[in-house]
Design a protein around this motif. Sequence first.
Motif, PDB file in Angstrom:
ATOM      1  N   ALA A 149     -12.011  -0.465  22.923  1.00 33.92           N
ATOM      2  CA  ALA A 149     -13.176  -1.089  22.290  1.00 33.92           C
ATOM      3  C   ALA A 149     -12.964  -2.578  22.059  1.00 33.92           C
ATOM      4  N   ALA A 150     -11.700  -3.005  21.988  1.00 29.85           N
ATOM      5  CA  ALA A 150     -11.408  -4.421  21.740  1.00 29.85           C
ATOM      6  C   ALA A 150     -11.337  -5.241  23.020  1.00 29.85           C
ATOM      7  N   LEU A 151     -11.430  -4.579  24.171  1.00 32.87           N
ATOM      8  CA  LEU A 151     -11.318  -5.277  25.452  1.00 32.87           C
ATOM      9  C   LEU A 151     -12.702  -5.627  25.980  1.00 32.87           C
ATOM     10  N   ASP A 152     -12.773  -6.769  26.617  1.00 33.48           N
ATOM     11  CA  ASP A 152     -14.021  -7.234  27.226  1.00 33.48           C
ATOM     12  C   ASP A 152     -13.744  -7.548  28.685  1.00 33.48           C
ATOM     13  N   ILE A 153     -14.410  -6.818  29.582  1.00 35.94           N
ATOM     14  CA  ILE A 153     -14.165  -7.005  31.004  1.00 35.94           C
ATOM     15  C   ILE A 153     -14.525  -8.407  31.459  1.00 35.94           C
ATOM     16  N   MET A 154     -15.369  -9.100  30.693  1.00 38.97           N
ATOM     17  CA  MET A 154     -15.734 -10.474  31.047  1.00 38.97           C
ATOM     18  C   MET A 154     -14.570 -11.445  30.823  1.00 38.97           C
ATOM     19  N   ASP A 155     -13.538 -10.997  30.094  1.00 39.14           N
ATOM     20  CA  ASP A 155     -12.367 -11.845  29.834  1.00 39.14           C
ATOM     21  C   ASP A 155     -11.249 -11.595  30.835  1.00 39.14           C
ATOM     22  N   ASN A 156     -11.522 -10.851  31.898  1.00 38.68           N
ATOM     23  CA  ASN A 156     -10.443 -10.518  32.829  1.00 38.68           C
ATOM     24  C   ASN A 156     -10.033 -11.722  33.677  1.00 38.68           C
ATOM     25  N   MET A 157      -8.786 -11.722  34.062  1.00 39.78           N
ATOM     26  CA  MET A 157      -8.199 -12.720  34.950  1.00 39.78           C
ATOM     27  C   MET A 157      -8.295 -14.153  34.419  1.00 39.78           C
ATOM     28  N   LEU A 158      -8.295 -14.328  33.123  1.00 37.89           N
ATOM     29  CA  LEU A 158      -8.298 -15.681  32.579  1.00 37.89           C
ATOM     30  C   LEU A 158      -6.910 -16.291  32.710  1.00 37.89           C
ATOM     31  N   ALA A 159      -6.865 -17.541  33.115  1.00 42.95           N
ATOM     32  CA  ALA A 159      -5.585 -18.229  33.264  1.00 42.95           C
ATOM     33  C   ALA A 159      -4.998 -18.543  31.886  1.00 42.95           C
ATOM     34  N   PRO A 160      -3.692 -18.773  31.813  1.00 40.53           N
ATOM     35  CA  PRO A 160      -3.075 -19.122  30.528  1.00 40.53           C
ATOM     36  C   PRO A 160      -3.727 -20.342  29.895  1.00 40.53           C
ATOM     37  N   GLY A 161      -4.021 -20.229  28.596  1.00 39.35           N
ATOM     38  CA  GLY A 161      -4.618 -21.316  27.856  1.00 39.35           C
ATOM     39  C   GLY A 161      -6.128 -21.310  27.811  1.00 39.35           C
ATOM     40  N   GLN A 162      -6.761 -20.409  28.540  1.00 38.65           N
ATOM     41  CA  GLN A 162      -8.218 -20.357  28.520  1.00 38.65           C
ATOM     42  C   GLN A 162      -8.716 -19.601  27.284  1.00 38.65           C
ATOM     43  N   GLU A 163      -9.996 -19.790  27.001  1.00 44.62           N
ATOM     44  CA  GLU A 163     -10.592 -19.223  25.791  1.00 44.62           C
ATOM     45  C   GLU A 163     -11.272 -17.906  26.092  1.00 44.62           C
ATOM     46  N   LEU A 164     -11.028 -16.917  25.212  1.00 38.81           N
ATOM     47  CA  LEU A 164     -11.685 -15.628  25.329  1.00 38.81           C
ATOM     48  C   LEU A 164     -13.115 -15.713  24.813  1.00 38.81           C
ATOM     49  N   GLY A 165     -13.871 -14.634  25.037  1.00 36.83           N
ATOM     50  CA  GLY A 165     -15.241 -14.587  24.551  1.00 36.83           C
ATOM     51  C   GLY A 165     -15.329 -14.647  23.045  1.00 36.83           C
ATOM     52  N   THR A 166     -14.271 -14.232  22.357  1.00 41.66           N
ATOM     53  CA  THR A 166     -14.245 -14.269  20.894  1.00 41.66           C
ATOM     54  C   THR A 166     -13.887 -15.651  20.353  1.00 41.66           C
ATOM     55  N   GLY A 167     -13.554 -16.571  21.228  1.00 43.19           N
ATOM     56  CA  GLY A 167     -13.166 -17.904  20.797  1.00 43.19           C
ATOM     57  C   GLY A 167     -11.670 -18.088  20.653  1.00 43.19           C
ATOM     58  N   ARG A 168     -10.907 -17.018  20.759  1.00 46.39           N
ATOM     59  CA  ARG A 168      -9.456 -17.107  20.646  1.00 46.39           C
ATOM     60  C   ARG A 168      -8.860 -17.558  21.977  1.00 46.39           C
ATOM     61  N   ILE A 169      -7.736 -18.247  21.913  1.00 44.00           N
ATOM     62  CA  ILE A 169      -7.068 -18.745  23.113  1.00 44.00           C
ATOM     63  C   ILE A 169      -6.113 -17.683  23.639  1.00 44.00           C
ATOM     64  N   ALA A 170      -6.195 -17.388  24.926  1.00 40.24           N
ATOM     65  CA  ALA A 170      -5.252 -16.479  25.578  1.00 40.24           C
ATOM     66  C   ALA A 170      -4.102 -17.322  26.129  1.00 40.24           C
ATOM     67  N   TRP A 171      -3.068 -17.501  25.342  1.00 42.72           N
ATOM     68  CA  TRP A 171      -2.003 -18.434  25.696  1.00 42.72           C
ATOM     69  C   TRP A 171      -1.257 -18.030  26.968  1.00 42.72           C
ATOM     70  N   LEU A 172      -1.171 -16.737  27.229  1.00 43.31           N
ATOM     71  CA  LEU A 172      -0.509 -16.268  28.450  1.00 43.31           C
ATOM     72  C   LEU A 172      -1.495 -15.671  29.445  1.00 43.31           C
ATOM     73  N   GLY A 173      -2.777 -15.898  29.232  1.00 44.54           N
ATOM     74  CA  GLY A 173      -3.791 -15.381  30.140  1.00 44.54           C
ATOM     75  C   GLY A 173      -4.137 -13.934  29.857  1.00 44.54           C
ATOM     76  N   THR A 174      -4.959 -13.356  30.731  1.00 46.54           N
ATOM     77  CA  THR A 174      -5.363 -11.954  30.613  1.00 46.54           C
ATOM     78  C   THR A 174      -5.194 -11.279  31.968  1.00 46.54           C
ATOM     79  N   ASP A 175      -5.191  -9.937  31.954  1.00 45.51           N
ATOM     80  CA  ASP A 175      -5.078  -9.192  33.205  1.00 45.51           C
ATOM     81  C   ASP A 175      -6.459  -8.778  33.696  1.00 45.51           C
ATOM     82  N   ASP A 176      -6.511  -7.879  34.680  1.00 43.26           N
ATOM     83  CA  ASP A 176      -7.787  -7.502  35.273  1.00 43.26           C
ATOM     84  C   ASP A 176      -8.643  -6.647  34.347  1.00 43.26           C
ATOM     85  N   GLN A 177      -8.071  -6.148  33.261  1.00 43.02           N
ATOM     86  CA  GLN A 177      -8.827  -5.360  32.302  1.00 43.02           C
ATOM     87  C   GLN A 177      -9.231  -6.165  31.068  1.00 43.02           C
TER      88      GLN A 177
END
Length: 297
Positions: free
Chosen positions: A54-82
């Motif tokens: 429930a906490a995962l958003d498929i729109m946040d998949n494959m984000l590079a390190p340092g990019q911003e998630l849909g929630t506004g939080r920074i994914a410092w190490l990126g995200t995976d395909d899920q």
Amino acid sequence: MSAAAALPSPTPAGWLRRYARRPGAVIALVVLVMLVAAAGLAPWIAPQNPYDLAALDIMDNMLAPGQELGTGRIAWLGTDDQGRDMLSAILYGLRISLGVAIASVAAASAIGATLGVVAAYAGGFVEALIMRVVDLQLSFPAILVALVLLAVFGRGIDKVVIALVVVQWAYYARTVRGSALVESRREYIQAARCLALPRGRIVFRHLLPNCLGPLIVVATVQIAHAIALEATLSFLGVGVPVTEPSLGLLIAHGYNYLLSGKYWISVFPGVALVIAIVAINLAGDRLREVLNPRGAR
């Protein structure tokens, strides 16, 4: 004679001072403590629970390190395909990898130490039988035995722990037997026999405690071996389930995306795995020097 008397220093403070003479070993120990703390506190310090769908958003998949998630939080190490935050996935994966390694080493050392000290004290047919089983176990590659066992048992954390115990117990049995053979010739064991003490008391109250030094060293090094073996099994797809990914499974999951430039999905878990294994090995090597009377400086 106590267990402490068999070691190179009479007090834990002396062992710590001798250990601290190697700055590299101290750094490795600090890193190891930080990794264990991070793994233990993962549910509280991880930015996200990677197991909570429930906490995962498929729109946040494959984000590079340092990019911003849909929630506004920074994914410092990126995200995976899920859409899982890789920092959170690594913390939880490290938790599983360390948990599996520590559980398997604890069980394997208990079984191996018991059989090793019994073989040394009993001698004769009992010793020959136990040591031939040990030789047979050690004659097969650990990865091959683990693969066969998991092919029979199936995937699961408990199955991986059982497989690691089966492939590791022989190392402890051989190590403890060698130490117990030396200790069994000492005066305090001869005195215990002259007092007609029960064999069980002699073995487990007097002989085994004085063999703990080499056992601790082997157990420390084998934790790194267990982590590497579990990662290999998970990378091959026969280890932990996909619902509870360890570092090895995270590396395998990101391997398919390396050629497409999504390096962070596989590289960052691999870096965490290497750091954990190197830190444990460096700390274990220094511990061996500290607990070895011949290696004392």
